[in-house]
Scaffold this active site. Structure first.
Site, short mmCIF file in Angstrom:
data_model
loop_
_atom_site.label_atom_id
_atom_site.label_comp_id
_atom_site.label_asym_id
_atom_site.label_seq_id
_atom_site.Cartn_x
_atom_site.Cartn_y
_atom_site.Cartn_z
N ILE A 28 0.83 -1.21 0.00
CA ILE A 28 0.00 0.00 0.00
C ILE A 28 0.86 1.27 0.00
O ILE A 28 0.39 2.34 -0.41
CB ILE A 28 -0.95 -0.03 1.22
CG1 ILE A 28 -2.18 0.81 0.99
CG2 ILE A 28 -0.24 0.38 2.50
CD1 ILE A 28 -3.28 0.60 2.04
N ASN A 39 11.51 -8.51 7.44
CA ASN A 39 11.89 -7.79 8.65
C ASN A 39 11.38 -8.54 9.87
O ASN A 39 10.23 -8.98 9.88
CB ASN A 39 11.31 -6.37 8.63
CG ASN A 39 11.88 -5.52 7.52
OD1 ASN A 39 13.07 -5.57 7.25
ND2 ASN A 39 11.03 -4.75 6.86
N GLY A 52 12.17 -2.92 11.72
CA GLY A 52 11.07 -2.20 11.09
C GLY A 52 9.83 -3.03 10.84
O GLY A 52 8.97 -2.62 10.07
N GLN A 53 9.74 -4.20 11.48
CA GLN A 53 8.52 -5.00 11.26
C GLN A 53 7.33 -4.28 11.86
O GLN A 53 7.34 -3.91 13.05
CB GLN A 53 8.66 -6.40 11.88
CG GLN A 53 7.44 -7.28 11.56
CD GLN A 53 7.59 -8.74 11.98
OE1 GLN A 53 8.56 -9.12 12.63
NE2 GLN A 53 6.62 -9.55 11.60
N SER A 54 6.31 -4.06 11.05
CA SER A 54 5.10 -3.36 11.53
C SER A 54 3.86 -4.24 11.45
O SER A 54 2.87 -3.97 12.11
CB SER A 54 4.88 -2.07 10.75
OG SER A 54 4.73 -2.35 9.37
N HIS A 83 5.97 -11.73 5.97
CA HIS A 83 5.78 -11.32 4.58
C HIS A 83 7.13 -11.09 3.95
O HIS A 83 8.03 -10.52 4.58
CB HIS A 83 4.91 -10.06 4.48
CG HIS A 83 5.28 -8.99 5.46
ND1 HIS A 83 4.91 -9.03 6.79
CD2 HIS A 83 6.01 -7.86 5.31
CE1 HIS A 83 5.38 -7.97 7.42
NE2 HIS A 83 6.06 -7.24 6.54
N LEU A 84 7.24 -11.52 2.72
CA LEU A 84 8.47 -11.33 1.95
C LEU A 84 8.26 -10.11 1.06
O LEU A 84 7.36 -10.10 0.21
CB LEU A 84 8.72 -12.59 1.11
CG LEU A 84 10.04 -12.70 0.36
CD1 LEU A 84 11.23 -12.61 1.31
CD2 LEU A 84 10.07 -14.01 -0.42
N HIS A 85 9.06 -9.06 1.30
CA HIS A 85 9.01 -7.88 0.44
C HIS A 85 9.77 -8.20 -0.84
O HIS A 85 10.93 -8.62 -0.78
CB HIS A 85 9.71 -6.68 1.09
CG HIS A 85 9.06 -6.13 2.31
ND1 HIS A 85 8.25 -5.01 2.28
CD2 HIS A 85 9.12 -6.49 3.61
CE1 HIS A 85 7.85 -4.71 3.52
NE2 HIS A 85 8.36 -5.60 4.34
P1 AMP Z 1 7.01 -4.47 7.60
O1 AMP Z 1 7.26 -3.05 8.04
O2 AMP Z 1 8.23 -5.20 7.15
O3 AMP Z 1 6.22 -5.24 8.63
O4 AMP Z 1 6.12 -4.37 6.30
C1 AMP Z 1 4.74 -4.16 6.35
C2 AMP Z 1 4.35 -3.63 5.02
O5 AMP Z 1 2.95 -3.80 4.88
C3 AMP Z 1 4.66 -2.16 4.80
O6 AMP Z 1 5.50 -2.02 3.67
C4 AMP Z 1 3.27 -1.53 4.60
O7 AMP Z 1 3.28 -0.51 3.65
C5 AMP Z 1 2.46 -2.74 4.12
N1 AMP Z 1 1.04 -2.66 4.39
C6 AMP Z 1 0.42 -2.35 5.57
N2 AMP Z 1 -0.91 -2.42 5.44
C7 AMP Z 1 -1.15 -2.80 4.16
C8 AMP Z 1 -2.34 -3.04 3.41
N3 AMP Z 1 -3.57 -2.91 3.95
N4 AMP Z 1 -2.22 -3.41 2.11
C9 AMP Z 1 -1.00 -3.52 1.56
N5 AMP Z 1 0.16 -3.33 2.21
C10 AMP Z 1 0.08 -2.95 3.50
#
Ligand code: AMP
Length: 115
Positions: A32, A88, A94-96, A101-103
């Site tokens: 997103i 992450n 920076g895991q949020s 998930h694999l970027h």
């Molecule tokens: P991380 O910070 O490695 O945990 O990556 C989480 C990723 O999820 C970030 O790059 C966000 O931009 C992405 N993200 C969060 N919410 C959504 C969503 N609803 N749809 C698509 N991507 C998302």
């Protein structure tokens, strides 16, 4: 499946996402908040909070996520130029979102070391 997890909600279609791949074990969708011209997240359907929660039974699943990412990189014509695959783990990385998930990042030159 975790009821609070936003990626589980994307999996169950309770939250919208631009899903570009879907099979029995994984989906992939556009991030997103893209950090590169191509920024796709490849996630397992199984809810796993962090890479620290992986068990031996997930080994094939993790390999599958990489295979899916490779396939998308080829389809999006960034395979030859190069791309980056990142997971992450925990806050300092920076895991949020706590569903692994694999970027897949590509379409521009990447810097090293990462910020
Ligand atoms: P991380 O910070 O490695 O945990 O990556 C989480 C990723 O999820 C970030 O790059 C966000 O931009 C992405 N993200 C969060 N919410 C959504 C969503 N609803 N749809 C698509 N991507 C998302």
């Amino acid at each position: 499946m975790s009821s609070e997890c936003i990626f589980c909600k994307i999996l169950s279609r309770k939250l919208p996402a631009r899903i570009i791949f879907d099979d029995d074990r994984a989906i992939a969708f556009d991030d997103i908040n893209p950090q590169a011209p191509v920024h796709v997240l490849v996630i397992p359907k199984k809810h796993i909070s962090t890479t620290l929660d992986l068990s031996q039974e997930d080994n094939v699943l993790i390999g599958h996520l990489f295979q899916v990412a490779n396939r998308i990189a080829v389809e999006k014509n960034i395979a030859e130029r190069g791309f980056r695959l990142i997971m992450n783990t925990n806050p300092e990385a920076g895991q949020s979102v706590y569903h692994i998930h694999l970027h897949l990042l590509g379409g521009r030159a990447m810097l090293w070391p990462p910020g």
